[in-house]
Design an enzyme around this catalytic site. Sequence first.
Site, PDB file in Angstrom:
ATOM      1  N   TRP A 355      44.963  81.669   7.977  1.00  0.00           N
ATOM      2  CA  TRP A 355      46.020  80.673   8.123  1.00  0.00           C
ATOM      3  C   TRP A 355      47.046  81.092   9.178  1.00  0.00           C
ATOM      4  O   TRP A 355      47.864  80.284   9.605  1.00  0.00           O
ATOM      5  CB  TRP A 355      46.717  80.416   6.784  1.00  0.00           C
ATOM      6  CG  TRP A 355      47.590  81.550   6.299  1.00  0.00           C
ATOM      7  CD1 TRP A 355      47.176  82.755   5.826  1.00  0.00           C
ATOM      8  CD2 TRP A 355      49.022  81.566   6.235  1.00  0.00           C
ATOM      9  NE1 TRP A 355      48.257  83.539   5.475  1.00  0.00           N
ATOM     10  CE2 TRP A 355      49.389  82.829   5.705  1.00  0.00           C
ATOM     11  CE3 TRP A 355      50.018  80.649   6.559  1.00  0.00           C
ATOM     12  CZ2 TRP A 355      50.730  83.197   5.508  1.00  0.00           C
ATOM     13  CZ3 TRP A 355      51.351  81.022   6.352  1.00  0.00           C
ATOM     14  CH2 TRP A 355      51.699  82.281   5.841  1.00  0.00           C
ATOM     15  N   ASP A 356      46.972  82.336   9.619  1.00  0.00           N
ATOM     16  CA  ASP A 356      47.884  82.831  10.650  1.00  0.00           C
ATOM     17  C   ASP A 356      47.874  81.931  11.886  1.00  0.00           C
ATOM     18  O   ASP A 356      48.900  81.722  12.539  1.00  0.00           O
ATOM     19  CB  ASP A 356      47.461  84.229  11.104  1.00  0.00           C
ATOM     20  CG  ASP A 356      47.287  85.216   9.970  1.00  0.00           C
ATOM     21  OD1 ASP A 356      47.053  84.790   8.829  1.00  0.00           O
ATOM     22  OD2 ASP A 356      47.353  86.423  10.226  1.00  0.00           O
ATOM     23  N   GLU A 486      51.825  88.307  -1.086  1.00  0.00           N
ATOM     24  CA  GLU A 486      50.648  88.763  -1.837  1.00  0.00           C
ATOM     25  C   GLU A 486      50.965  89.900  -2.802  1.00  0.00           C
ATOM     26  O   GLU A 486      50.060  90.438  -3.431  1.00  0.00           O
ATOM     27  CB  GLU A 486      49.549  89.160  -0.855  1.00  0.00           C
ATOM     28  CG  GLU A 486      49.009  87.961  -0.091  1.00  0.00           C
ATOM     29  CD  GLU A 486      48.093  88.336   1.054  1.00  0.00           C
ATOM     30  OE1 GLU A 486      47.372  87.458   1.550  1.00  0.00           O
ATOM     31  OE2 GLU A 486      48.111  89.521   1.467  1.00  0.00           O
ATOM     32  N   LYS A 599      56.407  91.173  -0.243  1.00  0.00           N
ATOM     33  CA  LYS A 599      55.689  91.524   0.991  1.00  0.00           C
ATOM     34  C   LYS A 599      56.180  90.666   2.150  1.00  0.00           C
ATOM     35  O   LYS A 599      56.456  91.154   3.237  1.00  0.00           O
ATOM     36  CB  LYS A 599      54.188  91.330   0.778  1.00  0.00           C
ATOM     37  CG  LYS A 599      53.312  91.771   1.931  1.00  0.00           C
ATOM     38  CD  LYS A 599      51.840  91.536   1.602  1.00  0.00           C
ATOM     39  CE  LYS A 599      50.948  92.020   2.742  1.00  0.00           C
ATOM     40  NZ  LYS A 599      49.524  91.728   2.471  1.00  0.00           N
ATOM     41  N   GLN A 600      56.242  89.362   1.948  1.00  0.00           N
ATOM     42  CA  GLN A 600      56.875  88.435   2.875  1.00  0.00           C
ATOM     43  C   GLN A 600      57.405  87.275   2.052  1.00  0.00           C
ATOM     44  O   GLN A 600      56.780  86.859   1.084  1.00  0.00           O
ATOM     45  CB  GLN A 600      55.935  87.950   3.973  1.00  0.00           C
ATOM     46  CG  GLN A 600      54.800  87.067   3.512  1.00  0.00           C
ATOM     47  CD  GLN A 600      53.902  86.625   4.648  1.00  0.00           C
ATOM     48  OE1 GLN A 600      52.809  87.132   4.807  1.00  0.00           O
ATOM     49  NE2 GLN A 600      54.341  85.676   5.439  1.00  0.00           N
TER      50      GLN A 600
END
Length: 771
Positions: A355-356, A486, A599-600
């Site tokens: 998906w990046d 994640e 994580k983000q």
Amino acid sequence: MKNYIKADEWNIIEEGFDPHLNKISESLFSIGNGRIGQRANFEEAYTGETLQGNYVAGVYYPDKTRVGWWKNGYPEYFAKVLNATNWIGIDIDIDGEKLDLFKCEVLEFKRVLNMKEGTLSRTFTARLSSGKVVKVDAIRFCSIADDELAALHYSISALNFEGIITVTSFIDGDIKNQDANYDEKFWNEVAQHQENDTDYLTLQTKKTEFDVCTASRTTVLFNGVAQSSQAVLGDKYLARTTVIPVKQGETIHIYKIVTNLSSLNYDKSDLLRLAKVKIETASTKGFDELLKDHAAAWAAKWEESDIIVEGDIAAQQAIRFNIFQLNQTYTGKDARLNIGPKGFTGEKYGGSTYWDTEAYCIPFYLSTAPEEVAKNLLVYRYKHLDKAIENAEKLGFKNGAALYPMVTMNGEECHNEWEITFEEIHRNGAIAFAIFNYIRYTGDENYLAQYGLEVLIGIARFWKQRVNWSEDKQKYVMLGVTGPNEYENNINNNWYTNKLAAWCLKYTIEAADMVKRLDPEKYKTIQKKTKLVEAKEFGDWKTVADQMYYPYHEKEGVFLQQDGFMDKEQILVKDLPAEERPLNQKWSWDRILRSGFIKQADVLQGMYFFEDEYDLETLRKNFSFYESRTVHESSLSPCVHSILAAKLSDEEKAYEFYLRTARLDLDDYNNDTEDGLHITSMAGTWMSIVEGFAGMRVCNGQLCFNPFLPKAWDSFSFSIGFRGVQLKVKISSKQIWIINNSVQTLEISIFNRLHTVLPGEKAITYHEQLV
């Protein structure tokens, strides 16, 4: 963090050789052209630690997933871009002693990646155990002017001896992926052929049966005279050996011109013939002319996409490095190709599509390349729509619902972790948002009728079936998901995923209305093809979107990442001991999942996408809350924080997060550069400058700028294309220049003030906000 790369505006420079850093350098100095690419392995033998890597885009192998259990819908394989034939090989033997920098005394060493012209060069002086000293100069490139060609020039000089130098130039297909799950070799040999100083090796992948023909013509010159060679044949191996007596001070020059042709693009039966034609034409042109063509093509790339930073060489080097790697990873010439998180620089993530691409790379290519380049990234997903519907069916979804894969080569899901494969479904939303983003930027509404609406309908159907009605909350909820963060798995009501789903349902209805208005006949065709029951489905989609549940914390005044987030112990990153980071290397997975560390930040990713829906105070509260809990152990994280900090006028944090993403690989921040570069997050570096520092947005079909100048910089400038207009933007202390280099007039907004920029003219604005 490493700090051995020399600061330079246009070059990545390594001086001195440290075997412990070699795999990192192999990643950093990688080259490619969108079709082929390779790590910066040495031409001559090297017995130290190395990851030999040559890759051909689109050629992959379905490596059987390595798990001890199975679930319904679980992917049977993990697709991998294959380590292909090593074409750079040149073994050097000096009076029976092999040249090997791991075994020699390296007296001088310098490696340079020339980003301006797209070349990798290396020069070194080494003393062998016999005391003989040689000097080597090598330069190579993967042509961006002709993406099926590559070439190198390798010279070796005898500095203090007279003797016999034996040169063996080879191509070797007896290789395997470092990440092979069962140590399997993925290639079978189809054919070998040698004629006219040229070696031809055709290999075929197991299972997928891609054929790749590698042709290499070697020319060895000594005192200006071409030398004869002895042909050598082996298993998946072809070579030419030349024996030359040399005197002290004499130099041997070796030229290799190579082509890689694959059955992805040509009929298998025609590969050898076409390789002969290609290699003959390229050899007639010669190394120097091929290099000129390549440099000229790079000059055109830089004209479109360069960012110039004045006053900070390290920052200038970093942004050019990121842009360089993006441009040599994907050129947009082929809609069957996409962008792997590591590009052509390593094997982690298998070189597959994530998906990046939609979330991070689309903005870069929209602004810095012809419109067709970004469009082809979207067409890639359109062509995989049937597979996305099959993927959803495997998980029990019906009626044309589409779930795009988290990881793919051919549209099939091939990720091998259940919490990602089944639960990280936000990738569907990123694909839908990319369609919206493309149309918002280009104004190409016809894309919806041609491709986009069918994709949106499939995704909308998935969201409708993925939610369920909660009697307790009297809202639609989404259970058992994983967001971009994640470090949380199998959670309920991830705010970001719920937000994307509701937006997508509404946008699909808007997109259908747009197609109906622009092209009624095409709309009827789509309606028939997708079996769309408009009144029923649109009504259902609107109901779900209007009644979606979003976790919220009244006391903090923030959107909650998911249900139960505040049940976690709320420890901030500033209180986390440095020796315990990175968490993914120091903590157990159980401990990570139970912690509140991120994580983000999911919520901030959503607020970046939909920033117009939130006032600055709402953004500020959420930014402060989540930034203090985010460890940024995803390479995709810092850029979004940088852009949002810039919008909040927190220039110090905006620059801090920019530096974190810009030099992530150059300084090996996360101790993982040896596995390959973080290609997709590099697009985030560009976004941090253009969307962050320059504050560029599309507002009601117009470009808008609300910039600031980082204190460490004297100025920065960049080129962008927007709806057929090429602009040059320069921002310095108190002043902005926007120059129109096209034949069209364009209206732009700077600090909310409209300017009409005529062809060949510029808008100049002075403003105290730039100080």
